[in-house]
Write a protein that holds these residues in place. Structure first.
Motif, short mmCIF file in Angstrom:
data_model
loop_
_atom_site.label_atom_id
_atom_site.label_comp_id
_atom_site.label_asym_id
_atom_site.label_seq_id
_atom_site.Cartn_x
_atom_site.Cartn_y
_atom_site.Cartn_z
N LEU A 85 0.83 -1.20 0.00
CA LEU A 85 0.00 0.00 0.00
C LEU A 85 0.86 1.25 0.00
CD1 LEU A 85 -2.87 -0.85 2.49
CD2 LEU A 85 -3.09 -0.32 0.08
N THR A 123 -6.22 0.53 -7.78
CA THR A 123 -6.53 1.90 -7.38
C THR A 123 -7.54 2.49 -8.35
OG1 THR A 123 -4.29 2.14 -6.52
CG2 THR A 123 -5.55 4.16 -6.86
N GLN A 181 -8.38 0.19 -3.59
CA GLN A 181 -8.15 1.39 -2.79
C GLN A 181 -8.50 2.62 -3.62
OE1 GLN A 181 -4.00 1.21 -1.77
NE2 GLN A 181 -3.33 2.12 -3.68
N VAL A 231 -3.17 -4.95 -6.02
CA VAL A 231 -3.55 -3.65 -5.46
C VAL A 231 -4.13 -2.85 -6.60
CG1 VAL A 231 -2.76 -1.57 -4.29
CG2 VAL A 231 -1.68 -3.75 -3.75
N VAL A 288 -8.49 1.75 1.83
CA VAL A 288 -8.98 0.48 1.32
C VAL A 288 -10.51 0.52 1.24
CG1 VAL A 288 -9.14 -2.00 1.75
CG2 VAL A 288 -7.00 -0.78 2.20
N SER A 325 2.64 1.68 -3.31
CA SER A 325 1.76 2.06 -4.42
C SER A 325 1.38 3.53 -4.35
CB SER A 325 0.50 1.19 -4.44
OG SER A 325 -0.33 1.50 -3.35
#
Length: 163
Positions: free
Chosen positions: A15, A162, A55, A160, A61, A18
């Motif tokens: 996290l 976004t 996220q 992950v 999140v 990123s």
């Protein structure tokens, strides 16, 4: 307990990484020398399991999920089927049609993807950018997605995404 703490530490690290950017479009190339190698044609061939988070642009999140992946390939053309289970007990699926252009670039289309997704892969990481069409309260909405997938080993992934 130790494995769980290690997993949470890894997710937190992902996290943070990123959200940090040096402003370069080539950040993904920094992963090229990782010991684990992710080539979408090999890694996403057969069955594997992944874990991930959605996220927002601030790193909050929104959702957590697991995904069962089944991929099959003929040369540089692949079909990747994903079955998602979200933390709110909702289920979803996506089927991708991949076209690998060279060792580092690929494109893909999917039933809920607007246009063509563009991706690149280096080391243990692949990144794909796309527009996801979602129906919410009867209205179709489009979300711009940056999707980073990290290979942990030959049969497990961490994603992950976004918005």
């Amino acid at each position: 307990m130790c494995v769980r703490n290690s997993f949470y530490a890894l997710v937190v690290s992902l996290l943070i990484s990123s959200c940090v950017s040096d402003g370069s479009k080539d950040v993904i190339k920094n992963y090229n020398n990782d010991k684990v190698k992710l080539d979408v044609r090999n890694q996403m061939n057969g069955n594997l399991k992944g874990f991930g988070i959605w996220q927002d642009k601030n790193g909050a999140v929104i959702k957590k999920f697991t995904v069962e992946v089944n991929g099959s390939w003929e040369g540089d053309k692949g079909v990747i089927k994903q079955q998602f289970s979200f933390d709110n007990d909702k289920k979803d699926s996506r089927t991708w049609l991949f076209d690998v252009e060279n060792d580092h670039s690929f494109s893909a289309i999917g039933h809920d993807i607007v246009g063509t997704a563009k991706g690149e892969q280096y080391g243990n990481v692949l990144k794909i950018n796309y527009v996801l069409a979602v129906t919410i309260d009867g209205k179709k909405q489009n979300f711009v997605v940056e999707d980073w997938t990290y290979a942990v080993n030959d049969k497990s992934l961490i994603s992950v995404l976004t918005l």
